[in-house]
Design an enzyme around this catalytic site. Structure first.
Site, PDB file in Angstrom:
ATOM      1  CD  GLU A   9      -3.166   3.732  -4.765  1.00  0.00           C
ATOM      2  OE1 GLU A   9      -4.061   2.873  -4.868  1.00  0.00           O
ATOM      3  OE2 GLU A   9      -1.941   3.478  -4.895  1.00  0.00           O
ATOM      4  NE  ARG A  22      -3.657  -0.007   0.051  1.00  0.00           N
ATOM      5  CZ  ARG A  22      -4.731   0.206   0.796  1.00  0.00           C
ATOM      6  NH1 ARG A  22      -5.140  -0.715   1.668  1.00  0.00           N
ATOM      7  NH2 ARG A  22      -5.418   1.328   0.693  1.00  0.00           N
ATOM      8  CG  HIS A  55      -3.303  -0.076  -6.626  1.00  0.00           C
ATOM      9  ND1 HIS A  55      -3.721   0.539  -5.461  1.00  0.00           N
ATOM     10  CD2 HIS A  55      -3.237  -1.410  -6.330  1.00  0.00           C
ATOM     11  CE1 HIS A  55      -3.896  -0.373  -4.521  1.00  0.00           C
ATOM     12  NE2 HIS A  55      -3.613  -1.565  -5.027  1.00  0.00           N
TER      13      HIS A  55
END
Length: 340
Positions: A288, A259, A306
């Site tokens: 993000e 993460r 991602h």
């Protein structure tokens, strides 16, 4: 499940959304203007017994309080840090996620980012596309040569790898933060490249021969590539800080497929710009989808949006697991992948 009211927090997989719409009474929260969502939830809360979200948008205390009939939170992700677990536990609300089905894809990407960063594949691609190969000549070489060492002081492989933090992945020391499902899959893949594996986790694993480091700074000092693969909890927020980055050093490479908030992004950027860190391969970012623009200009960085689990097959498997967990809940059967 026709009578089950499901609150879908954001647009996810089209197949999943279609199946939820077909099988349940579906409420799409993102389609409601933000100013009207409180009233929308109040009006529909008697019908909403399930919530579907992901690692970006889950179930915080306010959402849970607004849904007095909520029975289960089903996540289309492995990460569950966006769910208020304490609140769910106090209300008896079940929580599930989607582990295992995405392990291989995320582990594959970790290795891909490692190689792409160390071999400067993306930079070389840009060089070729710009026609620089024809106008400027051969692209800068990368190196896999071991340094000359004193023959009077023979070194074992671990020491040789530690002393030479080069730019070829094969044979390097790979440190993994979090030796869970994904971390173990990364280790297995790295071993196939002749890499030496070491790791840090909350406790030493009994079923592995990999070298264990009880603190991350010691791990970072000893490895060429440091991979972040642990869950995001309060204790792992900014687990990679300036001290860890400096320990990894000017020839080290940081890979983050965990993460974004695992890494102090400001310190990471500073280290990359100043040359205190050799490179980074990043699939996740602290804020993000907002990515610091300075990263776009750095040739020692490889960036992906991602996409660790973003293959058609895996996203379909994740969607099916969400549906199966909902079915199990409605039928009062054991949940397939419970978090709570």
């Amino acid at each position: 499940m026709e009578s089950l009211g499901v609150l879908l927090m954001l647009p996810l997989n089209p197949y999943l959304e279609s199946e939820l719409d077909r099988r349940c009474k579906l409420f799409r929260l993102w389609q409601i203007p933000k100013a009207s969502r409180k009233d929308f939830l109040y009006a529909n809360s008697p019908s909403i017994r399930a919530l579907v979200g992901n690692s970006a948008v889950g179930a915080d205390a306010d959402i849970i309080d607004a849904l007095p009939q909520l029975e289960i939170v089903v996540l289309y992700s492995v990460g569950f840090d966006k769910v208020d677990l304490a609140k769910c536990r106090s209300r008896g609300i079940r929580v599930t996620n989607t582990p295992d089905v995405l392990t291989d894809d995320v582990a594959d990407l970790a290795i891909a980012l490692s190689i792409a960063t160390m071999r400067k594949i993306c930079s070389a691609d840009r060089y070729l596309r710009s026609a620089a190969w024809k106008t400027k000549g051969q692209y800068v070489f990368t190196s896999k040569t071991m340094p000359i060492v004193d023959v009077e002081m023979p070194l074992n492989k671990d020491e040789m790898s530690r002393r030479h933090k080069g730019v070829i992945f094969s044979g390097k020391t790979v440190g993994i933060i979090g030796l869970g499902r994904i971390g173990s899959a990364i280790a297995k893949r790295a071993e196939a490249f002749g890499c030496f594996i070491c790791y840090h986790s909350r406790t030493e694993k009994a079923n592995t021969t990999y070298k264990y480091y009880p603190d991350i700074i010691s791990l970072a000092k000893e490895c060429d590539v440091l991979v972040v693969a642990c869950p995001l909890i309060a204790e792992t927020q900014h687990i990679v800080d300036r001290k860890v980055i400096d320990a990894l050093g000017s020839n080290g490479v940081l890979i983050n497929i965990g993460r974004g908030s695992h890494v102090d992004e400001a310190e990471l950027i500073s280290a990359l710009v100043e040359g205190r860190l050799g490179g980074a391969g990043l699939d996740v970012f602290e804020y993000e989808p907002h990515v610091p623009g300075i990263l776009f200009s750095l040739d020692n960085v490889v960036l992906t949006p991602h996409v660790g689990s973003a293959t058609v097959e895996t996203r379909r498997a994740m969607a099916d697991l969400v549906l199966r967990n909902l079915e199990a809940h409605v039928m009062n059967n054991p949940l397939l992948t419970p978090v709570l």
